[in-house]
Motif scaffolding. Structure first.
Motif, PDB file in Angstrom:
ATOM      1  N   LYS A 104       3.607  33.701  -0.738  1.00  0.00           N
ATOM      2  CA  LYS A 104       3.951  32.484  -1.649  1.00  0.00           C
ATOM      3  C   LYS A 104       3.425  31.237  -1.136  1.00  0.00           C
ATOM      4  CE  LYS A 104       8.043  30.185  -2.986  1.00  0.00           C
ATOM      5  NZ  LYS A 104       9.580  30.134  -2.775  1.00  0.00           N
ATOM      6  N   ARG A 105       2.363  30.664  -2.043  1.00  0.00           N
ATOM      7  CA  ARG A 105       1.747  29.458  -1.536  1.00  0.00           C
ATOM      8  C   ARG A 105       2.342  28.299  -2.604  1.00  0.00           C
ATOM      9  NH1 ARG A 105      -3.107  28.844   0.606  1.00  0.00           N
ATOM     10  NH2 ARG A 105      -3.697  31.168   0.297  1.00  0.00           N
ATOM     11  N   VAL A 106       2.846  27.360  -1.768  1.00  0.00           N
ATOM     12  CA  VAL A 106       3.665  26.273  -2.267  1.00  0.00           C
ATOM     13  C   VAL A 106       2.967  25.079  -2.089  1.00  0.00           C
ATOM     14  CG1 VAL A 106       5.817  24.879  -2.529  1.00  0.00           C
ATOM     15  CG2 VAL A 106       5.727  27.321  -2.106  1.00  0.00           C
ATOM     16  N   THR A 107       2.593  24.179  -2.937  1.00  0.00           N
ATOM     17  CA  THR A 107       1.960  22.827  -2.751  1.00  0.00           C
ATOM     18  C   THR A 107       2.808  21.735  -3.228  1.00  0.00           C
ATOM     19  OG1 THR A 107      -0.281  23.811  -3.545  1.00  0.00           O
ATOM     20  CG2 THR A 107      -0.163  21.357  -3.384  1.00  0.00           C
ATOM     21  N   LYS A 108       3.371  20.753  -2.192  1.00  0.00           N
ATOM     22  CA  LYS A 108       4.146  19.822  -2.597  1.00  0.00           C
ATOM     23  C   LYS A 108       3.385  18.324  -2.257  1.00  0.00           C
ATOM     24  CE  LYS A 108       8.055  22.275  -0.225  1.00  0.00           C
ATOM     25  NZ  LYS A 108       9.208  22.397   0.782  1.00  0.00           N
ATOM     26  N   PHE A 109       4.313  17.597  -3.330  1.00  0.00           N
ATOM     27  CA  PHE A 109       3.703  16.217  -3.250  1.00  0.00           C
ATOM     28  C   PHE A 109       4.342  15.446  -2.297  1.00  0.00           C
ATOM     29  CE2 PHE A 109       4.619  11.816  -4.726  1.00  0.00           C
ATOM     30  CZ  PHE A 109       3.553  11.385  -5.048  1.00  0.00           C
ATOM     31  N   THR A 110       3.466  14.746  -1.406  1.00  0.00           N
ATOM     32  CA  THR A 110       3.917  13.959  -0.324  1.00  0.00           C
ATOM     33  C   THR A 110       4.003  12.483  -0.830  1.00  0.00           C
ATOM     34  OG1 THR A 110       1.767  13.952   0.753  1.00  0.00           O
ATOM     35  CG2 THR A 110       3.175  15.903   1.226  1.00  0.00           C
ATOM     36  N   LEU A 111       4.714  11.651  -0.173  1.00  0.00           N
ATOM     37  CA  LEU A 111       4.820  10.183  -0.136  1.00  0.00           C
ATOM     38  C   LEU A 111       5.035   9.678   1.306  1.00  0.00           C
ATOM     39  CD1 LEU A 111       4.662   7.452  -2.065  1.00  0.00           C
ATOM     40  CD2 LEU A 111       7.139   7.765  -2.183  1.00  0.00           C
ATOM     41  N   PHE A 112       4.110   8.980   1.817  1.00  0.00           N
ATOM     42  CA  PHE A 112       4.002   8.641   3.266  1.00  0.00           C
ATOM     43  C   PHE A 112       4.415   9.689   4.296  1.00  0.00           C
ATOM     44  CE2 PHE A 112       5.651   4.946   0.780  1.00  0.00           C
ATOM     45  CZ  PHE A 112       4.647   3.602   1.207  1.00  0.00           C
ATOM     46  N   PHE A 113       3.648  10.789   3.899  1.00  0.00           N
ATOM     47  CA  PHE A 113       3.753  12.067   4.741  1.00  0.00           C
ATOM     48  C   PHE A 113       4.842  12.701   4.659  1.00  0.00           C
ATOM     49  CE2 PHE A 113       0.701   8.956   6.259  1.00  0.00           C
ATOM     50  CZ  PHE A 113      -0.633   9.596   6.230  1.00  0.00           C
ATOM     51  N   VAL A 114       5.719  12.271   3.801  1.00  0.00           N
ATOM     52  CA  VAL A 114       7.149  13.065   3.595  1.00  0.00           C
ATOM     53  C   VAL A 114       6.976  14.073   2.443  1.00  0.00           C
ATOM     54  CG1 VAL A 114       9.360  12.983   3.340  1.00  0.00           C
ATOM     55  CG2 VAL A 114       8.208  11.337   4.767  1.00  0.00           C
ATOM     56  N   PRO A 115       6.902  15.415   2.296  1.00  0.00           N
ATOM     57  CA  PRO A 115       6.924  16.362   1.360  1.00  0.00           C
ATOM     58  C   PRO A 115       8.188  16.093   0.483  1.00  0.00           C
ATOM     59  CG  PRO A 115       7.338  17.739   3.513  1.00  0.00           C
ATOM     60  CD  PRO A 115       7.123  16.140   3.841  1.00  0.00           C
ATOM     61  N   LEU A 116       8.033  15.915  -0.789  1.00  0.00           N
ATOM     62  CA  LEU A 116       9.089  15.429  -1.804  1.00  0.00           C
ATOM     63  C   LEU A 116       9.424  16.681  -2.720  1.00  0.00           C
ATOM     64  CD1 LEU A 116       8.439  11.782  -2.845  1.00  0.00           C
ATOM     65  CD2 LEU A 116       9.694  12.583  -1.113  1.00  0.00           C
ATOM     66  N   PHE A 117       8.637  17.179  -3.320  1.00  0.00           N
ATOM     67  CA  PHE A 117       8.835  18.274  -4.279  1.00  0.00           C
ATOM     68  C   PHE A 117       7.756  19.001  -4.450  1.00  0.00           C
ATOM     69  CE2 PHE A 117       7.651  14.562  -6.712  1.00  0.00           C
ATOM     70  CZ  PHE A 117       6.836  15.149  -7.578  1.00  0.00           C
TER      71      PHE A 117
ATOM     72  N   MET B  23       1.027  -1.111   0.176  1.00  0.00           N
ATOM     73  CA  MET B  23      -0.072   0.146  -0.030  1.00  0.00           C
ATOM     74  C   MET B  23       0.957   1.213  -0.069  1.00  0.00           C
ATOM     75  SD  MET B  23      -3.279   1.054   2.420  1.00  0.00           S
ATOM     76  CE  MET B  23      -2.879   1.644   3.716  1.00  0.00           C
ATOM     77  N   ILE B  24       0.534   2.053  -1.074  1.00  0.00           N
ATOM     78  CA  ILE B  24       1.511   3.489  -0.847  1.00  0.00           C
ATOM     79  C   ILE B  24       0.348   4.291  -0.731  1.00  0.00           C
ATOM     80  CG2 ILE B  24       2.750   4.966  -2.499  1.00  0.00           C
ATOM     81  CD1 ILE B  24       3.116   2.467  -4.206  1.00  0.00           C
ATOM     82  N   ILE B  25       0.964   5.519   0.393  1.00  0.00           N
ATOM     83  CA  ILE B  25       0.135   6.835   0.851  1.00  0.00           C
ATOM     84  C   ILE B  25       0.887   8.011   0.056  1.00  0.00           C
ATOM     85  CG2 ILE B  25      -0.454   7.875   2.721  1.00  0.00           C
ATOM     86  CD1 ILE B  25      -0.435   5.229   4.401  1.00  0.00           C
ATOM     87  N   PHE B  26       0.187   8.510  -0.515  1.00  0.00           N
ATOM     88  CA  PHE B  26       0.704   9.763  -1.323  1.00  0.00           C
ATOM     89  C   PHE B  26      -0.565  10.655  -1.064  1.00  0.00           C
ATOM     90  CE2 PHE B  26      -1.533   7.495  -4.689  1.00  0.00           C
ATOM     91  CZ  PHE B  26      -2.138   8.618  -5.200  1.00  0.00           C
TER      92      PHE B  26
END
Length: 96
Positions: A33-46, A1-4
């Motif tokens: 400045k509003r930044v939206t980051k992709f997260t994988l297992f609750f860790v912001p990556l990019f 299971m992958i959580i993103f």
């Protein structure tokens, strides 16, 4: 299971004195400045979305600005605020 998912961050870059386009009052505007980051297992990556905006502190109107405009406004705030603590109100001339 992958959580993103995604997570949003809001940064206040500067406080500027501008004339509001909606209410017409010369008042403080916050540059954000509003930044939206992709997260994988609750860790912001990019970051995959970055947006800039100003908000009038008098009427609350928000206006989107480009990255170039934000950089220019931030430079103006740094030049105008040289020697003053961050966020201190600027003195306005008194008119009777």
């Amino acid at each position: 299971m992958i959580i993103f998912g995604t997570k949003g961050y809001l940064y206040q870059l500067a406080i500027l004195t501008l004339v509001c386009g909606r209410c017409g009052n010369p008042s403080a505007h916050t540059l954000r400045k509003r930044v939206t980051k992709f997260t994988l297992f609750f860790v912001p990556l990019f970051p995959f979305s970055t947006k800039y905006q100003t908000q009038c502190t008098f009427c609350g109107a928000e206006q989107k600005v480009t990255k170039e405009q934000a950089a220019q406004l931030e430079g103006q705030a740094a030049a105008a605020g040289a020697g003053q603590p961050y966020g201190q109100p600027q003195q306005q001339p008194y008119q009777s």
